[in-house]
Scaffold this active site. Structure first.
Site, PDB file in Angstrom:
ATOM      1  N   LYS A 240       4.604   4.802  -1.615  1.00 33.70           N
ATOM      2  CA  LYS A 240       4.889   6.235  -1.742  1.00 33.70           C
ATOM      3  C   LYS A 240       6.334   6.542  -1.369  1.00 33.70           C
ATOM      4  CE  LYS A 240       0.179   7.956  -0.846  1.00 33.70           C
ATOM      5  NZ  LYS A 240      -0.556   6.685  -0.739  1.00 33.70           N
TER       6      LYS A 240
ATOM      7  N   PHE B 287       0.840  -1.198   0.000  1.00 25.44           N
ATOM      8  CA  PHE B 287       0.000   0.000   0.000  1.00 25.44           C
ATOM      9  C   PHE B 287       0.878   1.252   0.000  1.00 25.44           C
ATOM     10  CE2 PHE B 287      -2.969  -3.321   1.449  1.00 25.44           C
ATOM     11  CZ  PHE B 287      -3.964  -3.135   0.503  1.00 25.44           C
ATOM     12  N   SER B 288       0.697   2.168   0.939  1.00 23.29           N
ATOM     13  CA  SER B 288       1.361   3.470   0.837  1.00 23.29           C
ATOM     14  C   SER B 288       2.839   3.467   1.197  1.00 23.29           C
ATOM     15  CB  SER B 288       0.618   4.506   1.678  1.00 23.29           C
ATOM     16  OG  SER B 288      -0.617   4.821   1.069  1.00 23.29           O
ATOM     17  N   VAL B 289       3.387   2.344   1.606  1.00 15.65           N
ATOM     18  CA  VAL B 289       4.847   2.229   1.622  1.00 15.65           C
ATOM     19  C   VAL B 289       5.373   2.447   0.201  1.00 15.65           C
ATOM     20  CG1 VAL B 289       6.787   0.657   2.036  1.00 15.65           C
ATOM     21  CG2 VAL B 289       4.899   0.775   3.682  1.00 15.65           C
TER      22      VAL B 289
END
Length: 396
Positions: free
Chosen positions: A118, A114-116
């Protein structure tokens, strides 16, 4: 339902079938998060020809105690089994001090982070800037003129990197009619409801509007900013995002296994949250960041970029943000959280329990992958932060 009972029959029974409609919901997510490629179209992120070796240096740390998410005393061993953890890796001085796997995971099983994703994207930006392929102060529309009628018309790449865009987007993962629902439809993560006109991810990005706030003066966490960042990279390099990530970051850091990333119907790649990697390779990535961008003696990411993340985040912008209560005294820079400005602790964080925790003083990197039922449970976030800090204290 235990993960080993999902998708095990041929065909699976209806109550054991993981689909595009349920893959992020418990209990189906325990299978879905490690089998994204069987549910969504993806693009490959090639690994290194010669992977960076990880030595073993086991430590008995399961007894380490901390206050869990329910406010009660717990230990690391108990918490791993009680909190939907799928993988847990502890590196001390670049060696594996501990690793633990559940829910069908192994050291080499890809799992969505997921937002890792980013933080991976933000790190890649430092490499591209160092190579002269882009400048963080450049305007977004100089690379992507298709966004000239959107909120991004007045933004710089630095605004994207720091989540400092004045965008009218509410990142509420559980609002059944909110912005995130439409975003997931555009990315191909959810089935399109009957009668709704299809839209691709890039088309969705071009529709985003301003909220009246001045760019650069706030921290407002919005995933679409990172997808725009990936699009900018593609234009700067004239390559697909997955190939850029492999060439400049994933292969050079010594990744052992190919990673992959979800794509939409028009081959737009979900830089904000669609990366799937193995636990050990995510640990290799975290260790490279801890070593100021160096992997196996090679400078993969400019050390100055890592320094900038540590030194240039705006604590005042963070204090006014919607996430300030989750990580008090933090700052945000280039898609990384600096959660302890004194000890220089960096974190990458994703919904459903994904973490990279980097504690330089303890020479420590911790990876957690999970399939928590709730996208963002503040009590679990705080509980695991206390757990990571307790592990760091043990090694100090």
């Amino acid at each position: 339902m235990p993960a080993d009972q999902l998708m095990g029959d041929f065909p699976p029974a209806p109550d054991r079938l993981v689909t595009l409609s349920n893959w992020r919901k418990a209990p189906f997510n325990s299978w879905g998060f490690r089998n994204v490629r069987r549910l969504l179209p993806t693009a490959n992120i090639a690994a290194a020809g010669r992977p960076l070796a990880l030595e073993m240096a086991p430590e008995e740390i399961g007894h380490i105690g901390f206050t869990g998410h329910d406010g009660r005393p717990t230990t690391l061993s108990h918490a791993l089994r009680a909190t939907d953890t799928d993988a847990f890796v502890v590196l001390r001085r670049g060696r594996i001090a501990m690793e633990w796997y559940g829910s069908g995971m192994s050291a080499t099983t890809p799992h969505i982070v997921f937002s890792v994703s980013k933080s991976i994207c933000g790190t890649l930006g430092g490499i591209l800037a160092d190579r002269g392929l882009l400048d963080p102060d450049d305007r977004v529309i100089d690379y992507v003129p298709e966004l000239k009628s959107s909120v991004y018309a007045g933004c710089t790449i630095r605004h994207l990197l720091d989540m400092a865009v004045g965008i009218a987007f509410n990142e509420d993962y559980e609002d059944p009619r909110g912005d995130v629902v439409r975003y997931r439809h555009a990315a191909g993560w959810d089935p399109l409801p009957a009668g709704e006109a299809p839209i691709d991810l890039r088309g969705f990005l071009a529709l985003q509007k301003p909220d009246g706030q001045k760019h650069g003066e706030l921290f407002h966490y919005v995933s679409t900013n990172t997808d725009v960042l990936g699009w900018v990279y593609e234009r700067a390099c004239d390559q697909p995002y997955a190939d850029i990530l492999s060439e400049y970051l994933w292969a050079p850091l010594g990744a052992e296994r190919d990673a992959y990333i979800t794509v939409d119907a028009q081959n737009a790649m979900r830089a904000a949250g669609g990366v799937c990697v193995t636990p050990r390779d995510l640990a290799r990535f975290g260790e490279m960041i801890r070593r100021r961008g160096v992997a196996d003696g090679r400078q993969v990411v400019p050390g100055e970029w890592i320094d900038d993340i540590n030194e240039r985040g705006d604590p005042e912008a963070w204090a006014r943000s919607e996430l300030a209560e989750l990580f008090p005294q933090a700052s945000y820079r280039s898609q990384w959280y600096r959660v302890d400005r004194v000890k220089r602790v960096l974190c990458a964080f994703g919904i459903h329990g994904q973490w990279i925790y980097i504690h330089p003083e303890a020479e420590l990197v911790i990876i957690r992958m999970a399939s928590e039922a709730t996208p963002l449970d503040p009590d679990r976030v705080r509980g695991w932060r206390r757990g990571f800090d307790a592990i760091a204290d043990y090694f100090l």
